[in-house]
Design an enzyme around this catalytic site. Structure first.
Site, PDB file in Angstrom:
ATOM      1  N   ASP A  82      72.640  29.083  30.190  1.00 54.06           N
ATOM      2  CA  ASP A  82      71.964  28.709  28.946  1.00 54.06           C
ATOM      3  C   ASP A  82      70.491  28.398  29.246  1.00 54.06           C
ATOM      4  O   ASP A  82      70.196  27.593  30.142  1.00 54.06           O
ATOM      5  CB  ASP A  82      72.683  27.458  28.408  1.00 54.06           C
ATOM      6  CG  ASP A  82      72.210  27.028  27.061  1.00 54.06           C
ATOM      7  OD1 ASP A  82      71.818  27.905  26.264  1.00 54.06           O
ATOM      8  OD2 ASP A  82      72.246  25.809  26.777  1.00 54.06           O
ATOM      9  N   ASP A 232      76.231  21.412  22.133  1.00 56.61           N
ATOM     10  CA  ASP A 232      76.250  20.520  23.287  1.00 56.61           C
ATOM     11  C   ASP A 232      76.305  19.056  22.826  1.00 56.61           C
ATOM     12  O   ASP A 232      77.253  18.317  23.109  1.00 56.61           O
ATOM     13  CB  ASP A 232      75.013  20.771  24.170  1.00 56.61           C
ATOM     14  CG  ASP A 232      75.088  20.008  25.477  1.00 56.61           C
ATOM     15  OD1 ASP A 232      76.090  19.298  25.711  1.00 56.61           O
ATOM     16  OD2 ASP A 232      74.157  20.098  26.292  1.00 56.61           O
ATOM     17  N   THR A 233      75.304  18.635  22.056  1.00 53.26           N
ATOM     18  CA  THR A 233      75.164  17.220  21.679  1.00 53.26           C
ATOM     19  C   THR A 233      76.444  16.619  21.072  1.00 53.26           C
ATOM     20  O   THR A 233      76.844  15.515  21.443  1.00 53.26           O
ATOM     21  CB  THR A 233      73.971  17.070  20.706  1.00 53.26           C
ATOM     22  OG1 THR A 233      72.799  17.519  21.404  1.00 53.26           O
ATOM     23  CG2 THR A 233      73.772  15.648  20.247  1.00 53.26           C
TER      24      THR A 233
HETATM   25  P1  13P Z   1      72.801  20.973  20.611  1.00 54.40           P
HETATM   26  O1  13P Z   1      72.843  20.064  21.792  1.00 54.40           O
HETATM   27  O2  13P Z   1      71.813  20.521  19.597  1.00 54.40           O
HETATM   28  O3  13P Z   1      74.146  21.248  20.079  1.00 54.40           O
HETATM   29  O4  13P Z   1      72.213  22.382  21.145  1.00 54.40           O
HETATM   30  C1  13P Z   1      72.940  23.094  22.092  1.00 54.40           C
HETATM   31  C2  13P Z   1      72.210  24.315  22.502  1.00 54.40           C
HETATM   32  O5  13P Z   1      71.512  24.952  21.747  1.00 54.40           O
HETATM   33  C3  13P Z   1      72.385  24.745  23.897  1.00 54.40           C
HETATM   34  O6  13P Z   1      71.610  25.868  24.194  1.00 54.40           O
HETATM   35  O1  G3H Z   2      69.797  23.529  25.324  1.00 49.87           O
HETATM   36  C1  G3H Z   2      70.015  22.401  25.664  1.00 49.87           C
HETATM   37  C2  G3H Z   2      71.370  22.001  26.102  1.00 49.87           C
HETATM   38  O2  G3H Z   2      71.835  20.959  25.285  1.00 49.87           O
HETATM   39  C3  G3H Z   2      71.375  21.621  27.552  1.00 49.87           C
HETATM   40  O3  G3H Z   2      70.821  20.376  27.754  1.00 49.87           O
HETATM   41  O4  G3H Z   2      69.251  20.732  29.661  1.00 49.87           O
HETATM   42  O5  G3H Z   2      70.195  18.454  29.128  1.00 49.87           O
HETATM   43  O6  G3H Z   2      71.644  20.228  30.118  1.00 49.87           O
HETATM   44  P1  G3H Z   2      70.441  19.920  29.248  1.00 49.87           P
HETATM   45 ZN    ZN Z   3      69.752  25.961  23.190  1.00 45.98          ZN
END
Ligand code: 13P
Ligand code: G3H
Ligand code: ZN
Length: 286
Positions: A82, A232-233
């Site tokens: 990612d 993610d969040t």
């Molecule tokens: P969020 O943490 O806002 O859900 O975003 C995740 C994301 O875009 C990871 O690339």
């Molecule tokens: O794009 C962001 C993702 O939530 C990853 O976050 O760089 O803290 O692992 P991080």
């Molecule tokens: Zn992202």
């Protein structure tokens, strides 16, 4: 089963008009939560690792754990980096068996972004790995930017057309008003922009910063062509909130398994809800 590519998953998502959840992982419990949710929902999933995740857990651990997870299940799993920004690191991920990579050249000028994406595509194509790129800037919710600056960061549909024609990338992340992290208010998505990109561009669209976006907005974005939704969040919140709760209820608990186990379960539930929202439940084998 062996890891599958993002292209394979998103092709089926396009046919079925749903989106595949792409969930960020940092450790074993998170990987297990994603796979448990995918199995419970019989859904395909993308497990993705950011540069921060790779720094924290190590590339060998991430790739090793996800490969083991995939080998021990029948649901299709793709392993993806990612927001890769570094060519060498992305190559390292391919070498370790990632079946998909994101090369994020969104901070570069259009021509440079195209050149970097093509450089990655040259290698990825040769070894059957999928590539996601980013156009427009998807910042963080904490970024201190004005409305005008935020607007300027959104993806220009004409540029998206140029970008896709010049690269032939497998999926494109676009900026339509979402941001990474916890939103202060309710995010407003620019659906007209998404529609316009969809009209001009014939590759699956990726929505980043999707935690905290209201369910109806996610559903509408999927109707308009989003095929990969990054979360993610909301997973972090579920995991840490449950861990906090257990520690508050049992302040003398010293067994990490008694804290991380319930946190893993709470995360699994949130992932299941997301999978259902994205329409990918029961799509593992169809
Ligand atoms: P969020 O943490 O806002 O859900 O975003 C995740 C994301 O875009 C990871 O690339
Ligand atoms: O794009 C962001 C993702 O939530 C990853 O976050 O760089 O803290 O692992 P991080
Ligand atoms: Zn992202």
């Amino acid at each position: 089963m062996p890891l599958v590519t993002m292209t394979e998953l998103l092709k089926k998502a396009e046919e079925g008009k749903y989106a595949v959840g792409a969930f960020n992982c940092n450790n074993m419990e998170i990987i297990q939560a994603i796979v448990a949710a995918a199995e419970a929902e019989q859904a395909p999933v993308i497990i993705q690792a950011s540069q921060g995740a790779i720094k924290y857990a190590g590339l060998d651990y991430i790739s090793g754990m996800v490969k083991i997870a995939a080998e021990n299940t029948d649901v299709p799993i793709c392993l993806h980096i990612d927001h890769g920004t570094d060519f060498q690191q992305v190559m390292g991920c391919i070498r370790k068996g990632f079946t998909s990579v994101m090369i994020d050249g969104s901070k570069l000028a259009l021509e440079e972004n195209i050149a970097l994406t093509n450089k990655v595509l040259d290698v990825a194509r040769a070894v059957g790995v999928s590539v996601e790129a980013e156009l427009g800037k998807i910042g963080g919710t904490e970024d201190d930017v004005t409305v005008t600056e935020r607007e300027a960061a959104l993806t220009d549909p004409e540029e998206a057309k140029t970008f896709v024609e010049a690269t032939g990338v497998d999926a494109i992340a676009i900026a339509i008003g979402t941001a990474h992290g916890q939103y202060k208010g309710e995010p407003k998505l620019d659906f007209d922009r998404l529609k316009r990109v969809r009209e001009l561009v014939d590759v699956p669209i990726v929505l980043h910063g999707s935690s905290g976006v209201p369910g109806d907005a996610i559903v509408k974005a999927i109707e308009l062509g989003v095929r990969k939704v990054n979360i993610d969040t909301n997973l972090r919140e579920a995991f840490v909130n449950r861990a906090r709760q257990v520690m508050a209820e049992k302040p003398n608990e010293i067994d990490p398994r008694k804290i991380l186990g319930p946190a893993r379960e709470a995360m699994t539930e949130v992932i299941r809800e997301k999978i259902r929202l994205f329409g990918s439940s029961q799509k593992a084998f169809s």
